[in-house]
Design a protein around this motif. Structure first.
Motif, short mmCIF file in Angstrom:
data_model
loop_
_atom_site.label_atom_id
_atom_site.label_comp_id
_atom_site.label_asym_id
_atom_site.label_seq_id
_atom_site.Cartn_x
_atom_site.Cartn_y
_atom_site.Cartn_z
N ALA A 1 77.39 -33.25 74.03
CA ALA A 1 76.25 -32.66 74.74
C ALA A 1 76.72 -31.88 75.97
CB ALA A 1 75.27 -33.76 75.15
N VAL A 2 77.70 -32.42 76.68
CA VAL A 2 78.29 -31.66 77.80
C VAL A 2 78.91 -30.37 77.27
CG1 VAL A 2 80.12 -31.67 79.55
CG2 VAL A 2 78.65 -33.68 79.25
N GLY A 3 79.57 -30.48 76.11
CA GLY A 3 80.17 -29.30 75.52
C GLY A 3 79.15 -28.23 75.20
N ILE A 4 78.00 -28.62 74.63
CA ILE A 4 76.98 -27.62 74.30
C ILE A 4 76.37 -27.03 75.56
CG2 ILE A 4 74.96 -29.13 74.12
CD1 ILE A 4 75.82 -26.26 71.75
N SER A 5 76.30 -27.82 76.63
CA SER A 5 75.77 -27.27 77.89
C SER A 5 76.75 -26.25 78.48
CB SER A 5 75.50 -28.39 78.89
OG SER A 5 76.70 -28.94 79.41
N VAL A 6 78.05 -26.49 78.34
CA VAL A 6 79.04 -25.52 78.79
C VAL A 6 78.95 -24.25 77.95
CG1 VAL A 6 81.52 -25.07 79.00
CG2 VAL A 6 80.58 -27.29 79.71
N VAL A 7 78.82 -24.42 76.64
CA VAL A 7 78.65 -23.26 75.78
C VAL A 7 77.38 -22.50 76.17
CG1 VAL A 7 78.23 -22.51 73.40
CG2 VAL A 7 79.93 -24.28 73.88
N GLY A 8 76.34 -23.24 76.52
CA GLY A 8 75.12 -22.59 76.99
C GLY A 8 75.36 -21.74 78.22
N ASP A 9 76.20 -22.24 79.13
CA ASP A 9 76.57 -21.43 80.31
C ASP A 9 77.28 -20.15 79.88
OD1 ASP A 9 75.47 -23.37 81.90
OD2 ASP A 9 77.38 -24.31 82.43
N TRP A 10 78.18 -20.28 78.92
CA TRP A 10 78.90 -19.10 78.45
C TRP A 10 77.94 -18.10 77.81
CZ3 TRP A 10 83.20 -22.31 75.59
CH2 TRP A 10 84.01 -22.92 76.55
#
Length: 632
Positions: free
Chosen positions: A446-455
């Motif tokens: 979930a943290v990973g998808i939030s980082v991808v969301g930032d990108w």
């Protein structure tokens, strides 16, 4: 689907039991976001139900809603007193999740998705689990209803004659509370399964993610939804076992972690800290009576946090204080090892089956135990690990490493004594151990998808639409790759675990119909014998009439063993055992059995039409009810 519509009130009741008893306590918590309050309500509710199950027989109350209400009132009064006596102002919560609706949207999507999957998989609320352990768990609920006692100290169903025997009964206590509204043990079990998976698991994931990553609100929203991509848990527990106690214990592990972290937060008044500690104890108690292995798993995952906090104290302390802290940590770890060894229930029934490369690969893709490999969760976990490593949040990575180490031991470690020391708490079962990977793996994803969301947001601001479309398409394709595992789990639920037709590996519709008709023949003192592996033992769960063998394994005494070997012969030994036990009837459901390894144990309970001491009194298809008439 009509049957499920009729169970809607029972589902609402199940959800109420999971939230309402602990809700006043959760509302007394200060400085926490709403999703954490909901998680605290759920964890406290199950802790209250667990405590009520232990206390009810002590104070002479039958098991039911009254003991739950009594304990809930006491807990609520204590929580209210702590809340009212705390006059310190509460600073505005820094947690951005509390100001965003995304997490509630994620919980709603996850809840509805799990409900849909389980309804499709079970097909009908009256379909029983057709797996080996389903026999015990369904009958254990009826045992509680008969005895009016849900205490884990009094689960003597498979040890008749004993006055006490420990077995974690939180699951069965919860299901028994639903039976009056659901109409039967099977339907109540299926409704409870939906409530536990669809409510507790998403809330637990969202709460842990919120507590540990307060600056990533998008992560808290996605954590519950990403749970669909982890095949082994929770659906895997319905297709292996069936592991109801492990299921309710494991869904609580993230709540154990989150509640302990909240209790250890700095700058709390003594009232606020005391309340949070009490909530943590309630969650831990519920987890232990869900299944003790789940609590031990949660404690193991907390070790890196404890070491990290102790290291922070050591760095700021005097030399004397350092020695004391280090000694306390050493004693705590030693105590954990002692308890870990004492709780070992290794059977060597399940042995390692993979190479180290296979095991590491499964961890990398977060698709353990040979399940179909999806392509989204693994890369997202890697991004989450990268994000935390950059911010030096080492204790979270250490906690995830603990779950990885336990899984590698279960799946690969060839030194059996060492393997059993580490994973014997879970019966050396790789499937049960694999579920621990989800506790941190899904929040990290979930943290990973939030980082991808930032990108993605950066790409949008820079108007790099070609790259943006490519990234979104790649995410969609990777997410779609997990549908194969979901389809496989759904097929297994429908075609094996909850299949209910003439090809079922356990109980068939004819056999269930015979149970209903048996009411005309069986009296209040009737005792029925039959091979439990054919589903005959479920006569108890369906009708409440006693059976000799409510489960495959147990300590039923020498007379029962004689019947299991020789009822078909009708010899003098069989008649003597019948008289000693008071057996009045027998059932024969043919030769289809759940688990071949135990077949010869009950060989004397097959082909009962050849027995000279039995008279057929009813039949539905190949399912036959006999009365014992030839032992005069």
């Amino acid at each position: 689907m009509t049957g499920w519509g009729e169970q809607a009130p029972a589902l609402l009741l199940a959800l109420a039991y999971l939230v309402v008893p602990g809700l006043p306590t959760a509302l007394c918590l200060r400085g926490v976001p709403g999703v954490v309050r909901l998680a605290a309500a759920v964890g406290s509710s199950l802790g209250i139900i667990a405590a009520a199950s232990v206390l009810a027989p002590v104070v002479g109350l039958r098991w039911g809603v009254l003991p739950v209400v009594g304990v809930a009132v006491v807990v609520s009064v204590i929580a209210g007193a702590l809340r009212l006596s705390d006059r310190r102002p509460t600073p505005e919560a820094a947690n951005t999740t509390s100001r965003k609706p995304w997490v509630w949207a994620g919980l709603a999507v996850a809840f509805l998705g799990w409900v849909a999957l389980l309804v499709l998989g079970m097909r009908d609320p009256g379909n029983p689990s057709q797996l080996y352990d389903g026999l015990f768990h369904l009958n254990a609920v009826e045992f509680i209803l008969d005895a009016g006692d849900a205490s884990p100290l009094h689960m003597t169903m498979v040890t008749p004659g004993q006055t006490t025997s420990f077995y974690p009964t939180l699951w069965h206590a919860l299901v028994s509370l639903l039976v009056p509204l659901s109409g039967g043990v099977v339907a109540a079990t299926n409704v409870a399964t939906i409530a536990v998976i669809a409510l507790i698991w998403p809330v637990a994931l969202a709460a842990l993610t919120t507590v540990v990553f307060p600056d990533r609100p998008l992560a808290a929203a996605f954590a519950p939804v990403l749970g669909w991509g982890f095949s082994v848990f929770p659906l895997g527990f319905l297709n292996w076992g069936v592991l109801y106690p492990n299921l309710i214990g494991t869904v609580l592990i993230p709540l154990v972690l989150a509640s302990v972290l909240l209790a250890c937060a700095p700058g709390l008044s003594w009232q606020r800290r005391t309340l949070r500690v009490l909530v943590a104890l309630a969650v831990a108690g519920g987890t232990a009576l869900g299944h003790p292995s789940a609590l031990l798993g949660g404690v193991a995952l907390l070790v890196p946090f404890a070491v990290w906090r102790a290291w922070g104290v050591v760095r700021r302390s005097t030399a004397t204080a350092r020695v004391v802290v280090i000694a306390l940590i050493g004693l705590a770890l030693a105590g954990l090892l002692v308890v870990w060894g004492a709780a070992n229930v290794t059977t060597h029934e399940w042995l390692p089956t993979q190479t180290i490369a296979q095991s590491v690969g499964e961890v990398a893709f977060l698709s353990p135990v040979g399940r179909s490999t999806g392509l989204l969760l693994g890369p997202l976990v890697a991004i989450g690990i990268w994000y935390l490593a950059r911010r030096r949040v080492w204790w979270v990575l250490g906690s995830y490493a603990v779950s990885i180490a336990l899984y590698l031991a279960a799946a690969w470690l060839p030194v059996l004594a060492l393997r059993s020391f580490f994973v014997g708490v879970w019966y050396d079962d790789t499937t049960r151990v694999a579920a621990l990977l989800a506790v941190w793996g899904l929040p990290l994803a979930a943290v990973g998808i939030s980082v991808v969301g930032d990108w993605i947001a950066q790409l949008h601001r820079r108007r790099r639409r070609g790259v943006l479309v490519a990234v979104i398409a790649l995410l969609a394709l990777a997410a779609g790759s997990h549908l194969l595992a979901v389809r496989n789990d759904l097929r297994y639920l429908r075609d094996v675990s909850y299949r209910f037709d003439e090809q079922s590996q356990g109980l068939s519709p004819d056999e269930a119909a015979l149970f209903e008709r048996a009411e005309r023949e069986l009296g209040p003192n009737s005792l029925v014998v039959g091979d439990p592996l054919t589903g005959a033992g479920l006569l108890y769960a369906y009708t409440g009439h006693d059976v000799v063998f409510p489960h495959v394994t147990g300590r039923y005494g020498p007379e029962s063993a004689v019947l299991a070997r020789s009822l078909v012969t009708g010899d003098a030994a069989a008649c003597e055992a019948i008289e000693d036990l008071g057996v009045t009837h027998a059932v024969d459901f043919g030769d289809t059995v759940l688990f071949q390894n135990h077949y010869t144990t009950y060989d004397g309970l097959h082909d009962l039409d050849e027995s000279p001491i039995l008279t057929e009194v009813d039949r539905v298809g190949d399912a036959v009810l006999y009365e014992i008439t030839g032992c005069d």
